[in-house]
Design a protein around this motif. Structure first.
Motif, PDB file in Angstrom:
ATOM      1  N   VAL A 163      31.346  56.295  51.922  1.00 24.84           N
ATOM      2  CA  VAL A 163      31.627  54.920  51.610  1.00 24.84           C
ATOM      3  C   VAL A 163      33.642  54.698  52.219  1.00 24.84           C
ATOM      4  CG1 VAL A 163      31.020  55.218  48.755  1.00 24.84           C
ATOM      5  CG2 VAL A 163      33.790  56.344  49.996  1.00 24.84           C
ATOM      6  N   TYR A 164      32.832  53.233  52.427  1.00 21.66           N
ATOM      7  CA  TYR A 164      34.198  52.651  53.395  1.00 21.66           C
ATOM      8  C   TYR A 164      35.231  51.943  52.265  1.00 21.66           C
ATOM      9  CZ  TYR A 164      31.301  53.999  57.175  1.00 21.66           C
ATOM     10  OH  TYR A 164      31.000  55.812  58.250  1.00 21.66           O
ATOM     11  N   CYS A 165      36.203  51.582  52.805  1.00 24.76           N
ATOM     12  CA  CYS A 165      37.165  50.898  51.392  1.00 24.76           C
ATOM     13  C   CYS A 165      38.612  50.391  52.096  1.00 24.76           C
ATOM     14  CB  CYS A 165      36.939  51.110  49.934  1.00 24.76           C
ATOM     15  SG  CYS A 165      37.742  52.664  49.843  1.00 24.76           S
ATOM     16  N   HIS A 166      39.078  49.792  52.218  1.00 27.78           N
ATOM     17  CA  HIS A 166      40.947  48.812  52.999  1.00 27.78           C
ATOM     18  C   HIS A 166      41.123  50.212  51.025  1.00 27.78           C
ATOM     19  CE1 HIS A 166      44.747  46.708  52.269  1.00 27.78           C
ATOM     20  NE2 HIS A 166      43.970  46.421  53.391  1.00 27.78           N
ATOM     21  N   LYS A 167      42.196  50.845  51.641  1.00 26.59           N
ATOM     22  CA  LYS A 167      42.915  51.760  50.385  1.00 26.59           C
ATOM     23  C   LYS A 167      43.281  51.307  49.665  1.00 26.59           C
ATOM     24  CE  LYS A 167      44.077  55.143  54.106  1.00 26.59           C
ATOM     25  NZ  LYS A 167      45.423  56.016  54.631  1.00 26.59           N
ATOM     26  N   ASP A 168      43.741  49.614  49.471  1.00 27.39           N
ATOM     27  CA  ASP A 168      44.601  49.694  48.730  1.00 27.39           C
ATOM     28  C   ASP A 168      43.399  48.949  47.482  1.00 27.39           C
ATOM     29  OD1 ASP A 168      46.632  49.252  49.463  1.00 27.39           O
ATOM     30  OD2 ASP A 168      47.078  46.989  50.087  1.00 27.39           O
ATOM     31  N   VAL A 169      42.096  48.894  47.020  1.00 29.93           N
ATOM     32  CA  VAL A 169      41.073  48.654  46.802  1.00 29.93           C
ATOM     33  C   VAL A 169      41.324  49.867  45.512  1.00 29.93           C
ATOM     34  CG1 VAL A 169      39.555  50.107  47.470  1.00 29.93           C
ATOM     35  CG2 VAL A 169      38.976  48.093  45.735  1.00 29.93           C
ATOM     36  N   LEU A 170      42.234  51.002  45.042  1.00 32.76           N
ATOM     37  CA  LEU A 170      41.960  51.622  44.577  1.00 32.76           C
ATOM     38  C   LEU A 170      42.778  51.303  43.908  1.00 32.76           C
ATOM     39  CD1 LEU A 170      41.467  55.270  47.028  1.00 32.76           C
ATOM     40  CD2 LEU A 170      40.081  54.098  46.306  1.00 32.76           C
ATOM     41  N   ASP A 171      43.267  50.452  43.633  1.00 31.42           N
ATOM     42  CA  ASP A 171      45.123  50.126  42.897  1.00 31.42           C
ATOM     43  C   ASP A 171      44.804  49.545  42.243  1.00 31.42           C
ATOM     44  OD1 ASP A 171      47.167  52.945  43.775  1.00 31.42           O
ATOM     45  OD2 ASP A 171      47.080  51.723  45.222  1.00 31.42           O
ATOM     46  N   GLN A 172      43.318  48.435  41.610  1.00 35.19           N
ATOM     47  CA  GLN A 172      43.865  47.072  41.654  1.00 35.19           C
ATOM     48  C   GLN A 172      43.485  47.734  40.089  1.00 35.19           C
ATOM     49  OE1 GLN A 172      43.706  44.735  43.383  1.00 35.19           O
ATOM     50  NE2 GLN A 172      44.641  46.323  44.664  1.00 35.19           N
ATOM     51  N   PRO A 173      44.031  46.323  39.252  1.00 34.60           N
ATOM     52  CA  PRO A 173      43.708  46.523  38.054  1.00 34.60           C
ATOM     53  C   PRO A 173      42.715  46.410  36.872  1.00 34.60           C
ATOM     54  CG  PRO A 173      44.520  44.106  38.172  1.00 34.60           C
ATOM     55  CD  PRO A 173      44.615  45.124  39.990  1.00 34.60           C
ATOM     56  N   VAL A 174      42.336  47.157  36.254  1.00 29.74           N
ATOM     57  CA  VAL A 174      41.590  46.514  35.367  1.00 29.74           C
ATOM     58  C   VAL A 174      41.742  46.566  34.145  1.00 29.74           C
ATOM     59  CG1 VAL A 174      39.934  48.386  33.815  1.00 29.74           C
ATOM     60  CG2 VAL A 174      40.917  49.654  35.829  1.00 29.74           C
ATOM     61  N   PRO A 175      40.845  45.047  33.637  1.00 23.77           N
ATOM     62  CA  PRO A 175      40.978  43.983  32.336  1.00 23.77           C
ATOM     63  C   PRO A 175      41.282  44.954  31.403  1.00 23.77           C
ATOM     64  CG  PRO A 175      38.839  43.202  33.914  1.00 23.77           C
ATOM     65  CD  PRO A 175      39.751  44.687  33.875  1.00 23.77           C
ATOM     66  N   GLY A 176      42.473  44.424  30.748  1.00 22.53           N
ATOM     67  CA  GLY A 176      42.629  45.713  29.345  1.00 22.53           C
ATOM     68  C   GLY A 176      41.941  45.765  27.800  1.00 22.53           C
ATOM     69  N   GLU A 177      42.601  45.982  26.940  1.00 19.96           N
ATOM     70  CA  GLU A 177      41.865  46.042  25.840  1.00 19.96           C
ATOM     71  C   GLU A 177      41.481  44.695  25.033  1.00 19.96           C
ATOM     72  OE1 GLU A 177      40.116  48.211  22.741  1.00 19.96           O
ATOM     73  OE2 GLU A 177      40.816  48.600  24.791  1.00 19.96           O
ATOM     74  N   GLY A 178      42.228  43.325  25.671  1.00 19.47           N
ATOM     75  CA  GLY A 178      41.753  42.190  24.402  1.00 19.47           C
ATOM     76  C   GLY A 178      41.360  41.624  25.638  1.00 19.47           C
ATOM     77  N   PHE A 179      40.425  41.895  26.960  1.00 19.39           N
ATOM     78  CA  PHE A 179      40.168  41.353  27.797  1.00 19.39           C
ATOM     79  C   PHE A 179      39.101  40.058  26.835  1.00 19.39           C
ATOM     80  CE2 PHE A 179      36.658  39.820  30.542  1.00 19.39           C
ATOM     81  CZ  PHE A 179      37.674  39.299  31.516  1.00 19.39           C
TER      82      PHE A 179
END
Length: 440
Positions: free
Chosen positions: A221-237
């Motif tokens: 895999v190849y990626c931008h390191k910042d993609v590792l820290d993106q937010p996951v939609p929360g419980e009330g999505f």
């Protein structure tokens, strides 16, 4: 559950055939038993993990609006001939001839069968969108099965299939599953990165693989390191809200598997200090393939204008059994597995250090009863064995909490609790220990 009445076949030695950590630990901790190359029996502890993974997958599919069904594992070859895939799929498909000389197959995936179900019952756009899913054992005759359940021939999978009136609507269904997958893996304690991927034998021109980064992974895999820290939609999505905005933080960065990787684009879009090239374990994949199956199989609906048109579809897979191995790869130490609370086979391992001592056993029995009544799954080690062996077993199987009951502590009305993930230990009164475990 009392260990004296449970089936937990622990191996003290590391099996020679196990190449990676998850395979070694799953065999040693008595989660699985290999029956043939790439084919495993799931023993009681492993089955409990599978059930918990299934529950999370099912909850998130239901929350995203998918509807559960169950399709058979054996499929008629004629359906695959309709779509044109029967001869194209390759030797991974296990082909069977029944006693009536009819060509059958052990399903590696279900696009054809679910399309046949859809066309039999749905004729109007008013029934759309529709997403049908099931959790089912599948078989792919891998040329080189290895790494235990990570690359087996028989595996448990969640596969979902969406049906929509046009491409725009189908993209909404695709994005719903994208979000559902982010939430599913996060609930299991995993950071699974969505990456642009090859569509392979499924077809179409849009796909993302969800990969857990690990050097033991089979995919580059190849990626931008910042993609590792993106937010996951929360419980009330809200799945009726802006799905594009929900997935944008993940798709804005370069992230691709080696099959579709573009080195020039990678170097152009990603600063050198942000470039990450590693390996990953695939735990899920989503596909949009338009009318690839609906057109040849004549799965059409009447649109608002009354004109018949083939539906647009996508498919969405989660490797349920593979996830058990991926979680271990991501969460273990030298002593064994460290299960996240959400998928642990038991929440608490209760260790009676001296079952022959009346006071110690009475205290352990009381703790077992109170925790069980509180709805906490407890594996109670009531076997007369050495303390060191008891501790080693509990660390190996990786339950989130350990409660250690011994004669010295009980004489003072105290027990020791240990958090497996951190190794942190604390001596508490029995009441305080129970309150801590009930509170989580």
């Amino acid at each position: 559950m009392r260990l004296s009445r449970y089936f937990l076949p622990i191996l003290r030695e590391t099996p020679k055939e196990a190449e990676i950590v998850s395979h070694r630990l799953m065999l040693r901790a008595g989660l699985v038993r290999q029956q043939a190359a790439g084919i495993y029996s799931w023993l009681p502890l492993g089955q409990r993990v599978l059930s918990r993974i299934e529950r999370i997958v099912r909850e998130e599919q239901d929350r995203a609006g998918a509807v559960e069904i169950l399709m058979p594992t054996i499929q008629p070859a004629d359906l695959w001939r309709e779509s044109g895939r029967y001869d194209d799929y390759g030797k991974e498909m296990l082909r069977i001839v029944d006693r009536h000389e009819r060509d059958m197959l052990y399903g590696p995936t279900n696009e054809e069968m679910v399309t046949e179900i859809f066309r039999s019952y749905v004729s109007s756009y008013k029934a759309l969108p529709l997403n049908l899913y099931h959790i089912q054992w599948k078989f792919r005759d891998e040329v080189r099965p290895r790494f235990g359940v990570m690359r087996g021939r028989e595996f448990l999978m969640k596969d979902a299939y969406s049906f929509d009136i046009d491409e725009a609507a189908a993209r909404i269904s695709y994005n719903k599953m994208f979000v559902a997958y982010l939430r599913t893996f996060a609930r299991m304690g995993l950071t699974a990165i969505p990456m642009r991927a090859e569509t392979g034998p499924i077809g179409g021109d849009l796909s993302h693989e969800f990969l857990v980064l690990a050097e033991t992974g089979e995919s580059g895999v190849y990626c931008h390191k910042d993609v590792l820290d993106q937010p996951v939609p929360g419980e009330g999505f809200d799945y009726s809200g802006d799905l594009d905005a929900a997935i944008a933080p993940w798709t804005a960065y370069y992230a691709a598997t080696e099959d579709v990787h573009d080195q020039e684009r990678f170097e152009r879009e990603v600063p050198e200090d942000k470039r990450l090239h590693t390996r990953g374990i695939e735990v899920g994949q989503v596909f949009y393939f338009g009318t690839k199956y609906s057109a040849p199989m004549k799965a059409t609906v009447a649109g608002p204008d009354g004109v018949e048109r083939p539906v647009h579809s996508g498919s969405y897979g989660v490797g349920v059994s593979r996830l058990a191995g991926a979680i271990i790869e991501a969460s273990h130490d030298d002593d064994g597995i460290i299960w996240p609370d959400s998928v642990a086979p038991f929440a608490v391992g209760l260790i009676n250090l001296k079952p022959v001592d009346e006071a110690t056993s009475a205290a352990a029995e009381g703790i077992y009863e109170r925790l069980t009544k509180a709805g906490i799954d407890v594996l109670y080690d009531d076997v007369d064995n050495r303390a060191g062996a008891k501790f080693a077993t509990m660390d190996l199987i990786g339950l989130p909490w350990q409660v250690i009951v011994g004669p010295k502590g009980i004489a003072s009305g105290e027990v020791e609790i240990k958090r497996r993930a951190t190794g942190e230990r604390e001596t508490l009164t029995i009441d305080a220990a129970i309150n801590r475990l009930v509170a989580g």
